[in-house]
Design an enzyme around this catalytic site. Structure first.
Site, mmCIF file in Angstrom:
data_model
loop_
_atom_site.group_PDB
_atom_site.id
_atom_site.type_symbol
_atom_site.label_atom_id
_atom_site.label_comp_id
_atom_site.label_asym_id
_atom_site.label_seq_id
_atom_site.Cartn_x
_atom_site.Cartn_y
_atom_site.Cartn_z
ATOM 1 N N CYS A 79 -12.167 0.744 -5.732
ATOM 2 C CA CYS A 79 -11.160 1.276 -6.654
ATOM 3 C C CYS A 79 -10.313 0.140 -7.236
ATOM 4 O O CYS A 79 -9.610 -0.558 -6.505
ATOM 5 C CB CYS A 79 -10.258 2.284 -5.938
ATOM 6 S SG CYS A 79 -8.883 2.801 -6.973
ATOM 7 N N LYS A 116 -13.248 12.856 1.536
ATOM 8 C CA LYS A 116 -11.890 12.504 1.963
ATOM 9 C C LYS A 116 -11.542 13.179 3.279
ATOM 10 O O LYS A 116 -11.848 14.363 3.467
ATOM 11 C CB LYS A 116 -10.888 12.917 0.894
ATOM 12 C CG LYS A 116 -11.014 12.087 -0.357
ATOM 13 C CD LYS A 116 -10.080 12.602 -1.434
ATOM 14 C CE LYS A 116 -10.499 12.036 -2.762
ATOM 15 N NZ LYS A 116 -10.362 12.924 -3.877
ATOM 16 N N VAL A 145 -6.232 7.016 -4.052
ATOM 17 C CA VAL A 145 -5.881 5.721 -3.466
ATOM 18 C C VAL A 145 -5.413 4.820 -4.608
ATOM 19 O O VAL A 145 -5.839 5.029 -5.746
ATOM 20 C CB VAL A 145 -7.089 5.072 -2.752
ATOM 21 C CG1 VAL A 145 -7.453 5.823 -1.501
ATOM 22 C CG2 VAL A 145 -8.294 4.901 -3.664
ATOM 23 N N GLU A 188 0.822 5.228 -6.023
ATOM 24 C CA GLU A 188 0.702 4.602 -7.344
ATOM 25 C C GLU A 188 0.644 3.072 -7.201
ATOM 26 O O GLU A 188 1.572 2.427 -6.702
ATOM 27 C CB GLU A 188 1.848 4.998 -8.296
ATOM 28 C CG GLU A 188 1.764 6.421 -8.791
ATOM 29 C CD GLU A 188 0.540 6.663 -9.695
ATOM 30 O OE1 GLU A 188 0.116 5.762 -10.419
ATOM 31 O OE2 GLU A 188 0.003 7.772 -9.621
ATOM 32 N N SER A 189 -0.459 2.524 -7.731
ATOM 33 C CA SER A 189 -0.724 1.092 -7.541
ATOM 34 C C SER A 189 0.366 0.189 -8.123
ATOM 35 O O SER A 189 0.708 -0.833 -7.518
ATOM 36 C CB SER A 189 -2.082 0.735 -8.149
ATOM 37 O OG SER A 189 -2.121 1.063 -9.526
#
Ligand SMILES: N[C@@H](CCC(=O)N[C@@H](CS)C(=O)NCC(=O)O)C(=O)O
Length: 237
Positions: free
Chosen positions: A21, A48, A61, A74-75
């Protein structure tokens, strides 16, 4: 019965992640570059675990559990948290103007590059793929121009990274998506030309492609291509 608890490591940062990801890779790179220890709890996105909704109700993720039990999702939020929590790592500049210029770069990349990588790959109609690829190359040119502007500033120090010799926050946030270009070359025959217009982008890409900040987290090309095959398979001929 639905899960009532979830795995994490006591007194540590637990990062819920999936290696392929590109959003999760941002968070992993933020921790790596800041040299902050963390443990990874890998989430199989195809299967999952039933406890994952307790960590992130959106079931995406990355997610982060901090040592005090706070959960962040949230990245961009997680990466900025790492920068704010560990200022000594110098991920973000302290100067407000420099921060604004860096955010502008991230915004430019996020609006003019990332969506069109996905669009080029996932559009069903060949015509739409072509249009998306053209828009993508325009966006990459804009990124190239922005890099050049930055390198002319004192904080850019001539490159090859946003902060001169330092692989930093700009690279933490954007490089996983540049890494996806290999899938566009494979499935769509789209490449960034080796011309003057794209020279700064190509110089930047060549530099970070050799840097452990990038390579330590980047999946192998053939693994990425295999993973993106299903998105690219929808083309109508
Ligand atoms: N805006 C989110 C996007 C994260 C995201 O879309 N992650 C994908 C994997 S790359 C995901 O978890 N998707 C859920 C799924 O595949 O079911 C972020 O920046 O963290």
């Amino acid at each position: 019965m639905s899960a009532t608890t979830y795995p994490f490591k006591e007194n540590a940062y637990t990062l819920y992640s999936y290696p392929l990801c590109p959003f999760a890779q941002r968070a992993v790179r933020a921790f790596n570059i800041a040299k902050v220890p963390y443990v990874i709890e890998e989430i199989d996105l195809k299967n999952k675990p039933d406890w994952y909704h307790l960590v992130n109700p959106q079931l995406k993720v990355p997610a982060l559990r901090t040592p005090d039990g706070t959960i962040l999702i949230e990245s961009l939020v997680i990466s900025e948290f790492v920068a704010d929590q560990f200022p000594e790592a110098g991920l973000l500049p302290t100067d407000a103007t420099e921060r604004a210029q860096l955010r502008l770069f991230i915004e430019l990349f996020g609006t003019r590059v990332t969506p069109f990588i996905y669009k080029t790959l996932t559009s069903a109609e060949v015509e739409d793929q072509k249009k998306a690829a053209e828009t993508l190359l325009e966006g990459i040119k804009a990124v190239s121009d922005e890099l050049e502007k930055q390198w002319a500033r004192s904080s850019g120090k001539g490159g090859p990274y946003w902060y001169g010799e330092k692989f930093g926050y700009a690279e933490i946030i954007t490089t996983s998506f540049v890494g996806l270009l290999v899938t566009l070359r494979h499935f769509r025959g789209v490449e960034v030309p080796e011309t003057e217009e794209y020279a700064a982008f190509n110089k930047w890409k060549a530099a970070f492609s050799q840097h452990p900040g990038f390579t330590d987290v980047k999946p192998e090309d053939d693994v990425l291509i295999e993973a993106y095959k299903k998105y690219a398979a929808e083309t109508k001929h």
